[in-house]
Enzyme design. Structure first.
Site, PDB file in Angstrom:
ATOM      1  N   SER A 178       0.836  -0.895  -0.075  1.00  0.00           N
ATOM      2  CA  SER A 178       0.155   0.033  -0.185  1.00  0.00           C
ATOM      3  C   SER A 178       1.118   1.375   0.019  1.00  0.00           C
ATOM      4  O   SER A 178       1.874   1.579  -1.188  1.00  0.00           O
ATOM      5  CB  SER A 178      -1.310   0.342   1.650  1.00  0.00           C
ATOM      6  OG  SER A 178      -1.837   1.502   1.326  1.00  0.00           O
ATOM      7  N   THR A 179       0.850   1.965   1.125  1.00  0.00           N
ATOM      8  CA  THR A 179       1.885   3.246   1.078  1.00  0.00           C
ATOM      9  C   THR A 179       2.849   3.127   0.565  1.00  0.00           C
ATOM     10  O   THR A 179       3.235   2.681   1.304  1.00  0.00           O
ATOM     11  CB  THR A 179       0.849   4.383   2.101  1.00  0.00           C
ATOM     12  OG1 THR A 179      -0.328   3.633   2.811  1.00  0.00           O
ATOM     13  CG2 THR A 179       2.055   5.429   2.136  1.00  0.00           C
TER      14      THR A 179
ATOM     15  N   ASP B  94      -4.366  -4.962   6.543  1.00  0.00           N
ATOM     16  CA  ASP B  94      -5.005  -6.070   4.801  1.00  0.00           C
ATOM     17  C   ASP B  94      -3.673  -6.735   4.928  1.00  0.00           C
ATOM     18  O   ASP B  94      -2.707  -6.317   4.087  1.00  0.00           O
ATOM     19  CB  ASP B  94      -5.094  -4.766   3.511  1.00  0.00           C
ATOM     20  CG  ASP B  94      -6.064  -5.623   3.135  1.00  0.00           C
ATOM     21  OD1 ASP B  94      -6.816  -6.954   3.487  1.00  0.00           O
ATOM     22  OD2 ASP B  94      -5.599  -5.399   1.289  1.00  0.00           O
TER      23      ASP B  94
ATOM     24  N   MET C 277       0.360   1.352   5.010  1.00  0.00           N
ATOM     25  CA  MET C 277      -0.670   1.351   6.329  1.00  0.00           C
ATOM     26  C   MET C 277      -1.976   0.277   6.174  1.00  0.00           C
ATOM     27  O   MET C 277      -2.596  -0.061   5.657  1.00  0.00           O
ATOM     28  CB  MET C 277      -1.725   2.929   6.111  1.00  0.00           C
ATOM     29  CG  MET C 277      -2.226   3.486   7.234  1.00  0.00           C
ATOM     30  SD  MET C 277      -2.833   5.029   6.715  1.00  0.00           S
ATOM     31  CE  MET C 277      -3.388   5.491   5.519  1.00  0.00           C
TER      32      MET C 277
ATOM     33  N   HIS D  94      -2.847  -1.090  -2.913  1.00  0.00           N
ATOM     34  CA  HIS D  94      -4.379  -0.030  -3.295  1.00  0.00           C
ATOM     35  C   HIS D  94      -3.339   1.240  -3.824  1.00  0.00           C
ATOM     36  O   HIS D  94      -2.766   1.865  -2.821  1.00  0.00           O
ATOM     37  CB  HIS D  94      -4.358   0.257  -1.441  1.00  0.00           C
ATOM     38  CG  HIS D  94      -4.305  -0.892  -0.403  1.00  0.00           C
ATOM     39  ND1 HIS D  94      -3.996  -1.055   0.842  1.00  0.00           N
ATOM     40  CD2 HIS D  94      -4.732  -2.045  -0.603  1.00  0.00           C
ATOM     41  CE1 HIS D  94      -4.350  -1.772   0.987  1.00  0.00           C
ATOM     42  NE2 HIS D  94      -4.616  -3.101   0.610  1.00  0.00           N
TER      43      HIS D  94
END
Length: 359
Positions: free
Chosen positions: A180-181, A304, A301, A207
């Site tokens: 993600s991030t 998940d 972050m 994401h």
């Protein structure tokens, strides 16, 4: 609207000083109102363009900058490049949805931590719907150590690919990655190192808002020895190919009568925080591939991937996580490690070598 998810958990213990950069007076006002919904955020200033923002950053020394990309004069990408050359600062892009996609990727290349879609001028009343997400992303950016900001990303200067993949040993038939991030930069670094003769397929959930995954896959494909595509319904999984889940649809796997495996895309389940979800992909990978799965959880972050990692482990598969010292945000990997599901924790620069060893 309720407070952000992180505030409900009591995560923050300091005030975050934010500078808002946007050429629209209305958006500046609304973004400020959204951010001030959090008692942990203080808006210390606003700027209308890149030149004004450079001066404001120097004067105000904000913890985080929210940045529009399309501005007169010095745009957001130019600002990022100039500021990162002067002094790194965490930046969250707040960009118009489905417009300027190349600019978003260029901004991530230039060092932005994360980005968020904002509605177009014709739908500005919807901007308050992203309030919680914006607050969460600003908080995550504020906690990124400056030496981990994705400056001079490897998308521009990828490391040379591995010369040859090890012979397939039958331990792993699929590498499934959740990220993600900080993901676009980290994936650019890793995927560019994969050899053209990679003996297994790679499936990735990143994401990313709708409208960017196809463009991002195309850019990765240009710098990689392996083939990189946005996953499509019914795609046949093939060695040496990387499949990136399209934003807005879960990626799962279906084994065919001839023992081949194809990709299935679906909006269901609807109750996940993210779509696509790492948990959904990992769960499906464990069901279809059994113990012959390597799940990799990288910077990001939230949590998940933790439930999905439990499915992979319960079926005998392997789980690697990116080590804390190289994560832009050590959230998703930390959740897996704290759940006791991790087989190895590996820094980003050694991750590809570790993956190739288990193939």
């Amino acid at each position: 609207m309720s407070k952000s998810r992180q505030e409900k958990k009591g995560v923050m213990n300091k005030t975050i000083r934010v500078l808002i950069v946007d050429d629209s007076a209305y958006i500046r006002k609304v973004v400020k109102q959204m951010l001030l919904r959090s008692p942990f955020i203080e808006v210390v200033g606003i700027a209308r363009d890149g030149e004004e923002a450079l001066d404001a950053i120097e004067t105000l020394n904000p913890d985080v900058v929210t940045l529009d990309l399309i501005m007169p004069g010095m745009d957001g990408v130019a600002l990022l490049r100039e500021q990162m050359a002067r002094r790194p600062v965490p930046v969250v892009i707040v960009s118009i949805a489905n417009e300027g996609g190349e600019m978003v990727l260029a901004a991530l290349d230039a060092g932005a931590v994360d980005f968020l879609q904002k509605p177009t001028a014709l739908a500005t009343e919807k901007i308050f719907e992203i309030s919680d997400e914006l607050i969460d992303k600003v908080k995550a950016a504020a906690n990124v150590p400056l030496n981990r900001l994705p400056v001079a990303t490897q998308l521009s200067t990828p490391p040379p690919p591995q010369q040859k993949a090890p012979p397939k040993s039958g331990v792993v038939d699929l590498v499934a990655i959740g990220i993600s991030t900080g993901g676009p930069q980290a994936l650019g670094f890793c995927i560019a190192q994969l050899p053209a003769d990679l003996p297994v397929p790679v499936a990735i959930v990143l994401h990313m808002p709708v409208g960017y995954t196809k463009m991002y896959a195309r850019r990765l494909d240009e710098i990689s020895a392996v083939k990189v595509v946005e996953a499509g319904e019914g795609d046949l999984l093939a060695p040496g190919t990387v499949y990136i889940a399209p934003a807005g649809r879960h990626l799962t796997f279906v084994r065919q009568w001839d023992d081949t495996v194809r990709i299935h895309l679906d909006a269901r389940p609807f109750d996940t925080l993210h779509r696509p979800s790492v948990d959904v992909m990992f769960h499906s990978a464990a069901e279809v591939y059994g113990r012959r799965v390597l799940g990799v959880v990288m910077t990001g972050m939230g949590s998940d991937g933790t439930q999905g990692a439990a499915w992979i482990k319960s079926n005998g598969g392997l789980i690697f996580t990116e080590a804390e010292e190289t994560c832009v945000v050590y959230g998703m990997p930390r959740s897996v490690v704290e759940a006791g599901l991790n087989d190895q924790s590996i820094p980003l620069d050694r991750l590809v070598s570790a993956i190739l060893k288990v193939l």
